[in-house]
Design an enzyme around this catalytic site. Structure first.
Site, PDB file in Angstrom:
ATOM      1  N   LYS A   1      19.246  91.431  50.377  1.00  0.00           N
ATOM      2  CA  LYS A   1      18.233  91.716  49.342  1.00  0.00           C
ATOM      3  C   LYS A   1      18.605  90.995  48.058  1.00  0.00           C
ATOM      4  O   LYS A   1      17.763  90.414  47.397  1.00  0.00           O
ATOM      5  CB  LYS A   1      18.131  93.228  49.047  1.00  0.00           C
ATOM      6  CG  LYS A   1      17.444  94.076  50.061  1.00  0.00           C
ATOM      7  CD  LYS A   1      15.967  93.843  50.207  1.00  0.00           C
ATOM      8  CE  LYS A   1      15.674  92.826  51.253  1.00  0.00           C
ATOM      9  NZ  LYS A   1      15.327  93.261  52.571  1.00  0.00           N
TER      10      LYS A   1
ATOM     11  N   HIS B   1      40.732  89.741  56.278  1.00  0.00           N
ATOM     12  CA  HIS B   1      40.737  88.616  57.216  1.00  0.00           C
ATOM     13  C   HIS B   1      40.049  87.390  56.634  1.00  0.00           C
ATOM     14  O   HIS B   1      39.641  86.507  57.382  1.00  0.00           O
ATOM     15  CB  HIS B   1      40.078  89.040  58.536  1.00  0.00           C
ATOM     16  CG  HIS B   1      40.794  90.183  59.179  1.00  0.00           C
ATOM     17  ND1 HIS B   1      42.031  90.040  59.769  1.00  0.00           N
ATOM     18  CD2 HIS B   1      40.475  91.495  59.270  1.00  0.00           C
ATOM     19  CE1 HIS B   1      42.438  91.226  60.211  1.00  0.00           C
ATOM     20  NE2 HIS B   1      41.514  92.124  59.912  1.00  0.00           N
TER      21      HIS B   1
ATOM     22  N   TRP C   1       2.873  76.589  53.237  1.00  0.00           N
ATOM     23  CA  TRP C   1       4.339  76.662  53.157  1.00  0.00           C
ATOM     24  C   TRP C   1       4.833  75.416  53.874  1.00  0.00           C
ATOM     25  O   TRP C   1       4.690  75.287  55.094  1.00  0.00           O
ATOM     26  CB  TRP C   1       4.827  77.932  53.840  1.00  0.00           C
ATOM     27  CG  TRP C   1       6.263  78.253  53.610  1.00  0.00           C
ATOM     28  CD1 TRP C   1       6.794  78.971  52.575  1.00  0.00           C
ATOM     29  CD2 TRP C   1       7.379  77.905  54.450  1.00  0.00           C
ATOM     30  NE1 TRP C   1       8.150  79.079  52.705  1.00  0.00           N
ATOM     31  CE2 TRP C   1       8.540  78.432  53.846  1.00  0.00           C
ATOM     32  CE3 TRP C   1       7.509  77.198  55.637  1.00  0.00           C
ATOM     33  CZ2 TRP C   1       9.817  78.281  54.394  1.00  0.00           C
ATOM     34  CZ3 TRP C   1       8.787  77.043  56.185  1.00  0.00           C
ATOM     35  CH2 TRP C   1       9.914  77.581  55.569  1.00  0.00           C
TER      36      TRP C   1
ATOM     37  N   GLU D   1      18.102  87.181  48.350  1.00  0.00           N
ATOM     38  CA  GLU D   1      16.682  86.822  48.467  1.00  0.00           C
ATOM     39  C   GLU D   1      15.968  86.806  47.126  1.00  0.00           C
ATOM     40  O   GLU D   1      15.208  85.900  46.841  1.00  0.00           O
ATOM     41  CB  GLU D   1      15.956  87.857  49.348  1.00  0.00           C
ATOM     42  CG  GLU D   1      16.140  87.674  50.819  1.00  0.00           C
ATOM     43  CD  GLU D   1      15.299  88.674  51.599  1.00  0.00           C
ATOM     44  OE1 GLU D   1      15.502  89.895  51.427  1.00  0.00           O
ATOM     45  OE2 GLU D   1      14.444  88.231  52.364  1.00  0.00           O
TER      46      GLU D   1
HETATM   47  C1  F6R Z   1      14.083  90.099  54.511  1.00  0.00           C
HETATM   48  C2  F6R Z   1      13.053  90.057  55.547  1.00  0.00           C
HETATM   49  C3  F6R Z   1      13.273  89.143  56.673  1.00  0.00           C
HETATM   50  C4  F6R Z   1      12.549  89.632  57.929  1.00  0.00           C
HETATM   51  C5  F6R Z   1      12.659  88.568  59.027  1.00  0.00           C
HETATM   52  C6  F6R Z   1      12.024  89.032  60.313  1.00  0.00           C
HETATM   53  O1  F6R Z   1      13.756  90.923  53.450  1.00  0.00           O
HETATM   54  O2  F6R Z   1      12.046  90.713  55.446  1.00  0.00           O
HETATM   55  O3  F6R Z   1      14.625  88.928  56.922  1.00  0.00           O
HETATM   56  O4  F6R Z   1      13.104  90.816  58.369  1.00  0.00           O
HETATM   57  O5  F6R Z   1      12.019  87.395  58.602  1.00  0.00           O
HETATM   58  O6  F6R Z   1      10.705  89.372  60.107  1.00  0.00           O
HETATM   59  P1  F6R Z   1       9.961  90.420  61.018  1.00  0.00           P
HETATM   60  O7  F6R Z   1      10.605  91.732  60.803  1.00  0.00           O
HETATM   61  O8  F6R Z   1       8.549  90.380  60.575  1.00  0.00           O
HETATM   62  O9  F6R Z   1      10.132  89.936  62.429  1.00  0.00           O
END
Ligand code: F6R
Length: 615
Positions: free
Chosen positions: A486, A505, A74, A489
């Site tokens: 959601k 507002h 990534w 994303e």
């Molecule tokens: C969205 C999602 C992310 C995670 C965030 C934190 O669907 O999954 O927003 O919630 O990256 O990740 P964790 O919960 O693993 O710390």
């Protein structure tokens, strides 16, 4: 984010490396590659884009070898192209790397001055040439890696192959997780036990600073060294992750499978926290002075942060305690004023999110106690926290969180009831009825899921939208935020969640005939106010989708002017306490079916990673 796999085997490893990488795809990546050692030579194949490109490449140009490493990258340093894809290699070594080397530019300059030529823009290549340089100085592979580690700053995990040590793979963890998989005549290392789940459940999690030497030779063995270079043993465990738990079964996407798993995982999570005899919440091993608590501070990122926002409503109303909810990436760089008798709760499904982990270290450094809520009990956050509560969501492969989020809510709801009871804030009859409401939830969710075709039809009205608004008031406000997240994303439609009272507002300026507005409006203490906001939206001709219950529907139909068409979906009438969990299901399904119609990559949305291990 990036994924690592390493295999030492008595068989050819190419196809297992690719299979392992497939199971790491969900973490998010934009290029991939593998390397092996055969006939005292490093062989390497890399490809930009999806894994299928690498698969096609190795089909036409296979590589041999019974020892290998693989990586899904990534991009952080340098574009997502083949040159920057891992493994990076010199003639002597090949390296895959997760995380970031913070001092790479100084190291690169130094190595360039020594005559090394870099082929990529990555920070990883400095590791390759540092090890190579130490090997050239006559060090053995272990010493060369150990010396290299003393030069590196940052949080990272590595797996390394050596041309002249064709039976040896070295892996090490410094802030980024690594786990060994152990099987007779085959050893694995990965950033995630999911990668080798179909082949072995016997695992060994490396501790911070550990280095593992995996050997093929006559018998397959490994040695572990701690951060000071001392030989150590770490416990072997049985991983809960099986080949089956990482399959899509009959579903078209992991996300859909995970949405449909919610009745089961919520029931499992609840049962793990309820004493079945007396139906009371029992949090074994959480030994807090509940009466002395005067504040709760919840810190998390993304969806987990939204779970914290729901908990704020719960704890304030039913446990009578002040709650602050904080975004970890902000909190860690502020100068927060901490008070004693505060319970710090960190929420993270992966347990590896870098910002949340950094907050944990800061809190611990200042002597504060931390309770972690995680889905992965072996994760870094779970291991560093004083207390751990686990969601039993099982592996979540879809990048957009669904079952992990509702499981977090289930645990937080139980924690709230426990806090309210221990502090004598919640009346016994209310406590009993809320426990029963939680017990009834999995059944209610099954009912909503049985009617999922409603959302397939509703999704048709959203596909041409460029923007979308989600409104909620009170306890459903955080679910409006989650619904919008959601949607953006996985469908790439711009969506915002707003507290319905905030509409006037600012965001109402956006509302016109082309703007779908999703309103979460169960018939609760906030309903009448939400209804006024509904009128405001209707007056501007927006496409309205209202999620409510029977009483809510009656009221809406009485008040909304004849001739205005809107969609209403009716849910079972439930206690306000469980509304946020129930109303999450429709916003998940809606996002899923809209994304399906738009043809996006639902399980691996662009640019996103499942576990965010770099800042
Ligand atoms: C969205 C999602 C992310 C995670 C965030 C934190 O669907 O999954 O927003 O919630 O990256 O990740 P964790 O919960 O693993 O710390």
């Amino acid at each position: 984010m990036c994924g690592i796999i390493g295999i030492v085997s008595q068989n050819q490893v190419q196809s297992h490396l690719i299979d392992g990488l497939k199971r790491l795809e969900y973490r998010g990546y934009d290029s991939a590659g593998i390397a092996t050692v055969q006939d005292n030579q490093i062989h390497r194949r890399r490809s930009a884009g999806k894994l299928i490109n690498l698969q096609n490449l190795v089909e036409s140009e296979p590589i041999q070898g019974q020892i290998g490493i693989g990586h899904t990258r990534w991009a952080t340093h340098g574009a997502a192209n083949t040159e920057n894809a891992h493994p990076h290699s010199s003639r002597e070594v090949a390296v895959v790397h997760n995380g970031i080397i913070e001092n790479f530019s100084d190291l690169k300059k130094h190595l360039q001055e020594k005559g090394y030529t870099f082929q990529s823009d990555t920070d990883t290549e400095v590791i390759v040439y540092l090890i190579t340089d130490y090997l050239h100085q006559g060090n053995d592979p272990l010493t060369a890696v150990q010396k290299t580690l003393t030069k590196l700053q940052g949080a990272f995990a590595l797996a390394i192959l050596f041309k002249d040590a064709p039976d040896t793979l070295i892996a090490t963890r410094h802030g980024s997780p690594l786990v060994l998989g152990i099987k007779e005549n085959e050893l694995f290392v990965s950033s995630d036990a999911v990668a080798f789940a179909p082949w072995t459940q016997q695992v060994c999690y490396l501790e911070e600073g550990d280095l593992a030497v995996l050997n093929a030779g006559d018998c397959f063995s490994y040695e572990l060294y701690d951060r000071d270079g001392h030989k150590v043993d770490r416990p072997l465990r049985r991983s809960q992750i099986t080949g089956e738990s990482v399959s899509k079964a009959e579903y078209s996407h992991y996300m859909l499978k995970e949405i449909f798993e919610q009745p089961t995982v919520l029931s499992d999570t609840l049962q793990s926290l309820l004493n079945l005899e007396n139906q009371k919440v029992s949090l074994k091993d959480i030994d807090l002075n509940w009466k002395m608590l005067n504040r709760i501070q919840i810190i998390a990122c993304g969806t987990s942060y939204y779970a914290g926002l729901v908990a704020k409503y719960w704890f304030e109303k039913w446990a009578g305690i002040a709650v602050d909810v904080e975004i970890a990436s902000e909190f860690r760089y502020r100068s927060p004023v901490m008070s004693s008798n505060t319970l710090n709760i960190l929420i993270s499904q992966s347990g590896e999110t870098i910002d949340t982990l950094a907050v944990l270290s800061q809190l611990k450094e200042h002597g504060h106690q931390v309770l972690a809520l995680v889905n992965v009990p072996e994760s870094s956050i779970a291991r560093k926290a004083d207390y751990v509560l686990q969601t039993l969501a099982g592996p979540e492969i879809g990048v957009a969180s669904t079952k992990a989020f509702t499981s977090q809510l289930m645990v937080l709801a139980c924690l709230c009831l426990k806090t309210g009871k221990e502090r004598d804030v919640i009346k016994p009859d209310v406590y009993e009825s809320l426990v029963q409401a939680l017990v009834s939830l999995p059944g209610m969710i099954s009912y909503v899921l049985q009617n999922s075709e409603i959302y397939q039809k509703l999704a048709l009205g959203f596909t041409t939208a460029r923007n979308c608004l989600y409104l909620g008031r009170g306890i459903t406000y955080p679910i409006a935020l989650e619904g919008a997240l959601k949607l953006k994303e996985i469908s790439y439609i711009h969506a915002e969640g707003y507290a319905a009272g905030e509409l006037k507002h600012g965001p109402i300026a956006l509302v016109d005939l082309t703007m779908p507005v999703v309103v979460l409006a169960p018939y609760d203490e906030w309903f009448e106010k939400t209804l006024s906001n509904l009128q405001e939206v209707i007056a501007r001709g927006a496409q309205l989708l209202c999620l409510t219950d029977q009483k809510g529907e009656e009221k809406i139909r009485q008040q909304i002017k004849a001739g205005y068409s809107m969609e209403i979906v009716v849910f079972p009438q439930v206690d306000t306490f469980i509304e946020p969990i129930l109303y999450t299901i429709p916003v998940q399904l809606l996002a899923y079916y809209i994304a399906l119609l738009k043809g996006t990559d639902i399980d691996q949305p662009r640019n996103l990673a499942k576990s965010v291990t770099v800042e």
